[in-house]
Each structure stands twice: as C-alpha cells, then as structure tokens.
Design an enzyme around this catalytic site. Structure first.
Site, PDB file in Angstrom:
ATOM      1  N   TYR A  15       0.811  -1.225   0.000  1.00  0.00           N
ATOM      2  CA  TYR A  15       0.000   0.000   0.000  1.00  0.00           C
ATOM      3  C   TYR A  15       0.844   1.274   0.000  1.00  0.00           C
ATOM      4  CZ  TYR A  15      -3.671  -3.224   1.468  1.00  0.00           C
ATOM      5  OH  TYR A  15      -4.554  -4.260   1.546  1.00  0.00           O
ATOM      6  N   HIS A  20      -4.477   6.100  -1.472  1.00  0.00           N
ATOM      7  CA  HIS A  20      -5.146   6.005  -0.169  1.00  0.00           C
ATOM      8  C   HIS A  20      -4.175   6.242   0.989  1.00  0.00           C
ATOM      9  CE1 HIS A  20      -9.098   5.306   1.272  1.00  0.00           C
ATOM     10  NE2 HIS A  20      -8.986   4.052   1.646  1.00  0.00           N
ATOM     11  N   ASN A  66     -10.062   1.282   7.589  1.00  0.00           N
ATOM     12  CA  ASN A  66     -11.461   1.204   8.003  1.00  0.00           C
ATOM     13  C   ASN A  66     -11.647   1.055   9.508  1.00  0.00           C
ATOM     14  OD1 ASN A  66     -11.808   1.321   5.269  1.00  0.00           O
ATOM     15  ND2 ASN A  66     -12.647  -0.724   5.062  1.00  0.00           N
ATOM     16  N   ASP A  91      -6.936  11.278   2.185  1.00  0.00           N
ATOM     17  CA  ASP A  91      -7.164  11.436   0.752  1.00  0.00           C
ATOM     18  C   ASP A  91      -8.618  11.842   0.534  1.00  0.00           C
ATOM     19  OD1 ASP A  91      -7.683   8.653   1.688  1.00  0.00           O
ATOM     20  OD2 ASP A  91      -8.421   8.360  -0.341  1.00  0.00           O
ATOM     21  N   ASN A 112     -14.151   5.765   4.518  1.00  0.00           N
ATOM     22  CA  ASN A 112     -14.312   4.777   5.592  1.00  0.00           C
ATOM     23  C   ASN A 112     -13.434   5.040   6.811  1.00  0.00           C
ATOM     24  OD1 ASN A 112     -16.347   3.330   4.303  1.00  0.00           O
ATOM     25  ND2 ASN A 112     -14.868   2.101   3.168  1.00  0.00           N
TER      26      ASN A 112
END
Length: 188
Positions: A15, A20, A66, A91, A112
C-alpha cells in the site's frame, strides 16, 4: 501544547505508494525532513516532532484504514491530548489531484477511515486536511483507484504538495485552524 497528527493509510509495503496512503506519505516526509524515526507501538507507528514549543505526536495507524478510530481514540487518551488538538490527514476523491483543503470539522464524505473515527469518537468536530486525489475512474472502480499507485505525472508533483502539507501542519499547531485555513485554502 500537544497535538495528535494522524496520517490515514494502510500498513504494508503493498500500500506504500497508493493514493489512499497519502496520510502516511505526508508524515513520512515530515519525519524524514526532521530526522525523527517512527516506532512500532500499540495500534500504530508513532513519532514525536517538536516545533516552536509545540509537541506533535505523529500517528500512522496500523489498524487499517477502516478501523482508524481505535488508534485515534487510544493515542488521544494515552498522550492526554485534547480532542481540539486532533488533525487527520486523508485522501479525498471529491477534490482534483493536489488540491489541499483544511477543515475545522465536517462529515466523512463516504471515506471509511473518517467514518470509523466519527463512529468511535462519537463526534465529527475535528480538523482534517483533505488531499485531493481526483476521481479519474469508471463507476464501480473506486476501490481499485484509491489502492492504485500514483501516476507518473502525479508522482512528479507529490513532493511540492507534501511540502505544503507539512507547512499546514506546522501552521495548524502554531496559529490555529481558522488562520491556517485562511492562509492555505485559497492557494492553488
């Protein structure tokens, strides 16, 4: 004065350079520029940054996007930081790439991470710095888009935008959210 600055993102190398994870990327740049190092602690990577008599506790939650609320709640309490001194870096699909917007409060706008923070904390009146990532995706492709790496053109512009985010963080801690909004939200 003590502040909790939370960069939203997901832990893990897969990631690292995704849209994100801009919150993580901003805090990493601040740490690198200040010669400070993150430590792996409960619910997140933590570093402490000092600037003009203020202490900024930098948090990159390891709870995944989340479930960010658990980490935010834990570190606010552990560090005895006022909710008024919380800044979330996130973001935002609704803003064109590179657009920066500081807000004193607001809704989750379908994000989220923000949704979980609001649910855990029971309130949404915290400052957030929204980093525009654009919305150049087909219907139903939102998840893929936010988890994609930056385009070559975006990656070239990131360092300058991230430097501005660091200026905003410092300003937020020294002159407050309202004056910082007036100073930076008008910039292109």
């Amino acid at each position: 004065m003590k502040y909790l600055i939370v960069g939203l993102g997901n832990p893990g190398s897969e990631y690292e350079n995704t849209r994100h994870n801009i919150g993580f990327k901003i805090l990493d740049a601040l740490a690198d520029a200040s010669n400070i190092v993150f430590s792996d602690k409960r619910y997140g990577f933590i570093a402490e940054y000092k600037f003009k008599g203020r202490t900024f506790v930098l948090l990159k939650p390891t709870t995944f996007m989340n479930l960010s609320g658990k980490a935010v709640n834990y570190w606010l309490q552990k560090e005895k930081i006022s909710f008024d001194n919380l800044l979330i870096l996130t973001d935002d699909l609704a803003l064109p790439f590179g657009t920066l917007r500081l807000r004193a409060k607001g809704g989750d706008a379908g994000h989220n991470g923000l949704k979980d923070i609001q649910q855990v904390m029971g309130r949404s009146d915290y400052a957030r710095l929204r980093f525009g990532i654009g919305s150049d995706f087909r219907p139903g492709q939102q998840v893929d888009y936010v988890l994609e790496e930056w385009s070559k053109d975006e990656a070239a512009e990131l360092p300058l935008k991230i430097d501005t985010c660091i200026e905003i963080i410092k300003s937020y801690g020294t002159i407050g959210v309202a004056r910082t909004m007036n100073q930076f939200n008008k910039r292109k």
